[in-house]
Design a protein around this motif. Structure first.
Motif, PDB file in Angstrom:
ATOM      1  N   ILE A 380       6.799  -4.431   5.624  1.00  0.00           N
ATOM      2  CA  ILE A 380       7.598  -3.207   5.477  1.00  0.00           C
ATOM      3  C   ILE A 380       7.555  -2.453   6.798  1.00  0.00           C
ATOM      4  N   ASN A 381       8.724  -2.254   7.386  1.00  0.00           N
ATOM      5  CA  ASN A 381       8.839  -1.524   8.649  1.00  0.00           C
ATOM      6  C   ASN A 381       9.523  -0.190   8.345  1.00  0.00           C
ATOM      7  N   PHE A 382       8.754   0.893   8.510  1.00  0.00           N
ATOM      8  CA  PHE A 382       9.301   2.222   8.247  1.00  0.00           C
ATOM      9  C   PHE A 382      10.148   2.738   9.415  1.00  0.00           C
ATOM     10  N   GLY A 383      10.072   2.053  10.549  1.00  0.00           N
ATOM     11  CA  GLY A 383      10.851   2.491  11.704  1.00  0.00           C
ATOM     12  C   GLY A 383      10.294   3.773  12.300  1.00  0.00           C
ATOM     13  N   ASN A 384      11.138   4.545  12.907  1.00  0.00           N
ATOM     14  CA  ASN A 384      10.737   5.792  13.557  1.00  0.00           C
ATOM     15  C   ASN A 384      10.752   6.928  12.541  1.00  0.00           C
ATOM     16  N   VAL A 385       9.611   7.597  12.401  1.00  0.00           N
ATOM     17  CA  VAL A 385       9.477   8.719  11.473  1.00  0.00           C
ATOM     18  C   VAL A 385       8.853   9.880  12.246  1.00  0.00           C
ATOM     19  N   GLU A 389       6.765  14.201   8.781  1.00  0.00           N
ATOM     20  CA  GLU A 389       7.753  13.816   7.778  1.00  0.00           C
ATOM     21  C   GLU A 389       7.229  12.618   6.965  1.00  0.00           C
ATOM     22  N   ARG A 390       7.943  12.330   5.884  1.00  0.00           N
ATOM     23  CA  ARG A 390       7.534  11.222   5.027  1.00  0.00           C
ATOM     24  C   ARG A 390       8.698  10.276   4.809  1.00  0.00           C
ATOM     25  N   ALA A 391       8.407   9.001   4.943  1.00  0.00           N
ATOM     26  CA  ALA A 391       9.391   7.959   4.645  1.00  0.00           C
ATOM     27  C   ALA A 391       8.840   7.097   3.512  1.00  0.00           C
ATOM     28  N   SER A 392       9.732   6.624   2.657  1.00  0.00           N
ATOM     29  CA  SER A 392       9.296   5.860   1.481  1.00  0.00           C
ATOM     30  C   SER A 392      10.035   4.537   1.425  1.00  0.00           C
ATOM     31  N   ARG A 393       9.338   3.530   0.930  1.00  0.00           N
ATOM     32  CA  ARG A 393       9.917   2.212   0.703  1.00  0.00           C
ATOM     33  C   ARG A 393       9.431   1.697  -0.661  1.00  0.00           C
ATOM     34  N   CYS A 416      -2.425   7.243   6.005  1.00  0.00           N
ATOM     35  CA  CYS A 416      -1.061   7.349   6.535  1.00  0.00           C
ATOM     36  C   CYS A 416      -0.085   6.541   5.694  1.00  0.00           C
ATOM     37  N   PHE A 417      -0.547   5.387   5.230  1.00  0.00           N
ATOM     38  CA  PHE A 417       0.243   4.576   4.313  1.00  0.00           C
ATOM     39  C   PHE A 417      -0.321   4.798   2.913  1.00  0.00           C
ATOM     40  N   LYS A 418       0.465   5.400   2.065  1.00  0.00           N
ATOM     41  CA  LYS A 418      -0.010   5.791   0.740  1.00  0.00           C
ATOM     42  C   LYS A 418       0.789   5.050  -0.328  1.00  0.00           C
ATOM     43  N   PHE A 419       0.053   4.427  -1.256  1.00  0.00           N
ATOM     44  CA  PHE A 419       0.675   3.679  -2.345  1.00  0.00           C
ATOM     45  C   PHE A 419       0.706   4.552  -3.607  1.00  0.00           C
ATOM     46  N   SER A 420       1.843   4.489  -4.300  1.00  0.00           N
ATOM     47  CA  SER A 420       1.949   5.273  -5.539  1.00  0.00           C
ATOM     48  C   SER A 420       0.984   4.758  -6.604  1.00  0.00           C
ATOM     49  N   GLY A 424      -3.767  -1.663 -11.118  1.00  0.00           N
ATOM     50  CA  GLY A 424      -3.095  -1.694 -12.408  1.00  0.00           C
ATOM     51  C   GLY A 424      -2.982  -3.111 -12.924  1.00  0.00           C
ATOM     52  N   LYS A 425      -2.088  -3.279 -13.900  1.00  0.00           N
ATOM     53  CA  LYS A 425      -1.857  -4.577 -14.513  1.00  0.00           C
ATOM     54  C   LYS A 425      -0.372  -4.904 -14.464  1.00  0.00           C
ATOM     55  N   ILE A 426      -0.103  -6.178 -14.229  1.00  0.00           N
ATOM     56  CA  ILE A 426       1.269  -6.671 -14.249  1.00  0.00           C
ATOM     57  C   ILE A 426       1.438  -7.497 -15.520  1.00  0.00           C
ATOM     58  N   PRO A 427       2.324  -7.101 -16.414  1.00  0.00           N
ATOM     59  CA  PRO A 427       2.525  -7.902 -17.634  1.00  0.00           C
ATOM     60  C   PRO A 427       3.013  -9.306 -17.297  1.00  0.00           C
ATOM     61  N   GLY A 428       2.767 -10.221 -18.208  1.00  0.00           N
ATOM     62  CA  GLY A 428       3.182 -11.595 -17.995  1.00  0.00           C
ATOM     63  C   GLY A 428       4.682 -11.740 -17.866  1.00  0.00           C
ATOM     64  N   ALA A 429       5.109 -12.544 -16.883  1.00  0.00           N
ATOM     65  CA  ALA A 429       6.518 -12.857 -16.644  1.00  0.00           C
ATOM     66  C   ALA A 429       7.349 -11.618 -16.335  1.00  0.00           C
ATOM     67  N   LEU A 430       6.711 -10.564 -15.817  1.00  0.00           N
ATOM     68  CA  LEU A 430       7.437  -9.349 -15.450  1.00  0.00           C
ATOM     69  C   LEU A 430       7.036  -8.922 -14.045  1.00  0.00           C
ATOM     70  N   GLU A 431       7.635  -7.841 -13.584  1.00  0.00           N
ATOM     71  CA  GLU A 431       7.282  -7.312 -12.278  1.00  0.00           C
ATOM     72  C   GLU A 431       7.157  -5.795 -12.362  1.00  0.00           C
ATOM     73  N   VAL A 432       6.374  -5.224 -11.442  1.00  0.00           N
ATOM     74  CA  VAL A 432       6.211  -3.778 -11.354  1.00  0.00           C
ATOM     75  C   VAL A 432       6.622  -3.350  -9.950  1.00  0.00           C
ATOM     76  N   ASN A 433       7.119  -2.133  -9.858  1.00  0.00           N
ATOM     77  CA  ASN A 433       7.538  -1.616  -8.556  1.00  0.00           C
ATOM     78  C   ASN A 433       6.610  -0.488  -8.122  1.00  0.00           C
ATOM     79  N   LEU A 434       6.339  -0.435  -6.840  1.00  0.00           N
ATOM     80  CA  LEU A 434       5.472   0.578  -6.243  1.00  0.00           C
ATOM     81  C   LEU A 434       6.264   1.323  -5.164  1.00  0.00           C
ATOM     82  N   ARG A 435       5.824   2.530  -4.892  1.00  0.00           N
ATOM     83  CA  ARG A 435       6.393   3.298  -3.787  1.00  0.00           C
ATOM     84  C   ARG A 435       5.342   3.412  -2.693  1.00  0.00           C
ATOM     85  N   VAL A 436       5.730   3.068  -1.502  1.00  0.00           N
ATOM     86  CA  VAL A 436       4.835   3.167  -0.351  1.00  0.00           C
ATOM     87  C   VAL A 436       5.379   4.262   0.564  1.00  0.00           C
ATOM     88  N   ASP A 437       4.528   5.252   0.835  1.00  0.00           N
ATOM     89  CA  ASP A 437       4.914   6.381   1.689  1.00  0.00           C
ATOM     90  C   ASP A 437       4.232   6.260   3.044  1.00  0.00           C
TER      91      ASP A 437
END
Length: 749
Positions: A380-385, A389-393, A416-420, A424-437
């Protein structure tokens, strides 16, 4: 009632009578009870049946004993009777009177017995029918018997078909049918045994005897057991010696499993479905088979289990067994053997095999449509920030397995890099999304390789990078480092593999002039910089085959010691500082931490302290330049602000070549990402005794097993620590100090 005719046999008043054959007899002819009733319509019974009977053991010499004789008219007409006294003086009755009995009526006559000797008394009472001259009469027995010692046993026992080397049992009773307690003693030839072989049977009771046999081979066995009864007892013994025939036929057992190998295939660690299989064990013999199941291997903890372990299979029958597999170590292939053994020596072996696999968890970002398939999914490349300021991916974790998987990012929660979500747990055959700031606090480049631990699987990682800058505003000058791309990260890692990891920017430019642009330098364009070397095999595995080489490479990098000078061009002297107890409001406590620069150029150190803990942990100086081959001592200070509190915080030192502080001084091809040196501070403000937290570890029976590994190689496993209390728990694994050196290691420690 029955009307009996008068046509009866004449019995005179004389002592002698004529028997059925017309010959003389000294003793009177006594009709049976039923015959007497049929002929004369009169029933004469005492307490113990027909006539009077004084049983043995119930009288003694010199005593007087009385029983009542009941005379009843069971016919349909009037009966007139008169009895005559017995011929002996030992039995006496009242003076005989005429007895008139209407149909259904009866009269009781007292019979008195006065014995003078201990012997058998046998006499009769004669009843005369006085209705007519030829009405006849009949005798009723009057007896007194001695005590007898007598027992009964079965004439023989047939065990039938018996399995060899197994004890077959047969229970029978020896019953006392006499009037005195009966001692007994058995004599039984081998191979039969009787228990108890001696004892006493009380009057009217029985003693249970166990007859047993253990055949040694498939033969016919016949024996004659002898029982001596009443030894040493003075009593009448009609049968002092009894014999009983014992017979049996020995047979071998023969058991056969439905399959010689039970293969579970590949199952995930923690999987609960498809972990059991059915195994049928057949008994082909004509006798029951007693079977014991035992595991052959004993050099490791079992992962297979069979239930039941002890059982009996009826003849020509079968039993269903449950075979269960409990995978506990990812990457381990296990083969175990189980022997089914009968006492007769018949043995059947079943092999159980399975492969324990780890869940497949993927970490990725959404593909940039402009990358045209050349993007790096785990970068993950946040580029120039702008600083402040805060950038999220968005970051995604996908679980390809059918069971849930636990994950944990090894990252400072407020860095500096903060994960939401850090864990945690990932249910079977599914996916979870995170926010990285990404929130830069200084105008510099930022880069970290953040590892994600997945339970029962190899670690995965995500590269996060970004550039903080300060734009020009009024008197504030522009501070803008050269922006980074993932190509710079890959090029630096290629240089480390090639031995150029400590080169200065000037040395790298010289190398670029000599070799030209290649994978040691950051390339422009869609393809960017590739790996320095690859494998022709899609998923190359280790020599032991428990994991892929890529998984081992990631785990090996995760375990690299950040304080090792051989592995790190820039390193700290320690990576953890435990301050212990520090009081609130004082000057705090401090540790000296040394940062050493072994690269070939001057570097700038920029410390980043999370904003929410700035009042508790601090480093001074915050920024400093360190020359090539030199070191600098920093003061790491812990000054807590809350009482009765646990503290655990990471501070980060970003170290970069000094000429890379501005984009004007950098050649893009040799731009190098900063080194990130992390320092963890631990402390507390609990002055009194601390409560012990309840922490458990996901290890079976306190033991964690690794798959087989070649000497010189390494294998890795991920475990879980669970704190079930409401208090934070500080943990620390001691260093392996075995006789063979440090074989095992844990991280985080």
């Amino acid at each position: 009632m029955v009307d009996f005719p008068n046509e009866t046999m004449d019995i005179s008043d004389e002592e002698d009578e004529i028997n059925m054959m017309g010959t003389k007899k000294d003793a009177p002819l006594v009709l049976g009870r039923h015959e007497r009733i049929r002929r004369y319509g009169v029933d004469c019974a005492g307490p113990f049946g027909d006539g009077i009977l004084f049983r043995g053991g119930e009288w003694t010499v010199g005593g007087e004993y009385v029983q009542k004789l009941t005379v009843k008219n069971v016919s349909t007409r009037m009966r007139k009777l008169k009895y005559r006294l017995p011929g002996t003086r030992y039995f006496s009755l009242l003076f005989p009177e005429l007895i008139d009995l209407s149909p259904g009526m009866h009269v009781d006559i007292d019979v008195v017995f006065r014995p003078v000797k201990m012997e058998v008394y046998d006499d009769t009472i004669y009843f005369k029918i006085v209705e007519a001259e030829d009405s006849g009469g009949f005798h009723v027995p009057v007896r007194a018997l001695l005590s007898t010692l007598q027992v009964s046993v079965p004439p023989g026992l047939d065990f039938g078909l018996c399995p060899t080397a197994e004890k077959s049992r047969y229970m029978f009773d020896i019953t006392n049918t006499g009037e005195v307690p009966a001692p007994f003693e058995w004599t039984c030839p081998a191979p039969f045994t009787l228990k108890p072989d001696a004892g006493v049977v009380p009057v009217g009771e029985s003693v249970t005897i166990e007859a047993s046999l253990t055949p040694t081979d498939a033969s016919v066995f016949v024996s004659l057991a002898t029982c001596e009864v009443g030894s040493g007892v003075n009593a009448i013994k009609p049968r002092p010696v009894l014999q009983m025939r014992l017979s049996a036929i020995g047979k071998y057992t023969f058991i056969v499993p439905s399959e010689e190998r039970v293969d579970f295939g590949t199952l995930l660690v923690g999987q609960t479905e498809d972990t059991s299989k059915d195994l049928v064990l057949h008994n082909r013999s004509m006798v029951p088979a007693t079977v014991h199941c035992e595991r052959v291997e004993s050099d490791r903890e079992p992962v297979f289990s069979i239930a039941p372990l002890d059982f009996v299979i009826p003849p020509q029958s079968e039993i269903h067994l449950n075979v269960k597999y409990s995978p506990v170590t990812a990457g381990m292939y296990t083969m175990e053997h189980f022997d089914f053994i009968t006492p007769g020596g018949n043995k059947a072996t079943v092999c159980c095999s399975a492969q324990a696999a780890s869940p497949v968890v993927r970490l990725f970002k959404k593909e940039d449509p402009y990358a045209m398939g050349f993007g790096v999914s785990n970068s993950i490349n946040f580029g120039n920030v702008m600083v402040g300021e805060r950038a999220s991916r968005a970051l995604f974790l996908a679980n390809d397995a059918d069971i849930s998987s636990s994950f944990q990012f090894i990252v400072e929660e407020n860095g500096c890099f903060k994960f939401s979500t850090v864990q945690g747990k990932i249910p079977g055959a599914l996916e979870v999304n995170l926010r990285v700031d990404f929130t830069p606090t200084a105008p510099t480049n930022f880069y970290q390789r953040i590892f994600c631990l997945v339970e029962n699987a190899a670690p995965i990682f995500v590269d996060v990078l970004g550039t903080g800058f300060v734009p020009p505003k009024g008197e504030i000058k522009e501070q803008r480092p050269a922006p980074m791309r993932h190509a710079h990260i890959q090029a630096y890692r290629n240089r480390c593999v090639a031995g150029y990891g400590r080169h200065s920017p000037k040395e790298l430019e010289s190398l670029l002039e000599r070799k030209g642009i290649n994978d040691l330098f950051a390339k422009m364009g869609m393809e960017g910089t590739g790996l320095l070397a690859g494998s022709a095999v899609k998923r190359p595995v280790t020599r032991s085959g428990e994991a892929t080489r890529n998984d081992i490479a990631v785990a090996s990098e995760f375990f690299q010691d950040p304080t090792c000078p051989e592995l790190n061009p820039v390193h700290l002297s320690i990576d953890t500082a435990d301050f212990g107890y520090v009081s609130v409001g004082g000057a705090g406590d401090r540790r000296t931490v040394t940062l050493t620069n072994t690269s070939h150029s001057k570097v700038t150190v920029q410390w980043i302290v999370p904003s929410d803990s700035a009042a508790d942990f601090s480093v001074s100086p915050v920024s400093v330049d360190i020359g090539a081959g030199r070191s600098f001592d920093f003061k790491f200070v812990f000054r807590p602000s809350q009482t009765n509190f646990y503290y655990c915080q990471e501070v980060e030192a970003y170290v970069f070549f000094k000429n890379q502080r501005t984009f004007r001084l950098v050649n893009d091809a040799v731009l190098q990402p900063p080194w990130c040196c992390k320092l963890k501070g631990i402390g507390h403000t609990l002055a009194t005794e601390q409560f012990a937290a309840q922490v458990s570890i996901s290890a079976r029976n306190g033991t964690f097993e690794f798959p087989g590994c070649h000497v010189g190689d390494a294998c890795y496993q991920t475990i879980r620590l669970t704190n079930s209390s409401n208090l934070p728990a500080q943990f620390q694994f001691p260093t392996d100090s075995g006789s063979a050196g440090a074989v095992f290691d844990v991280k985080p420690r």
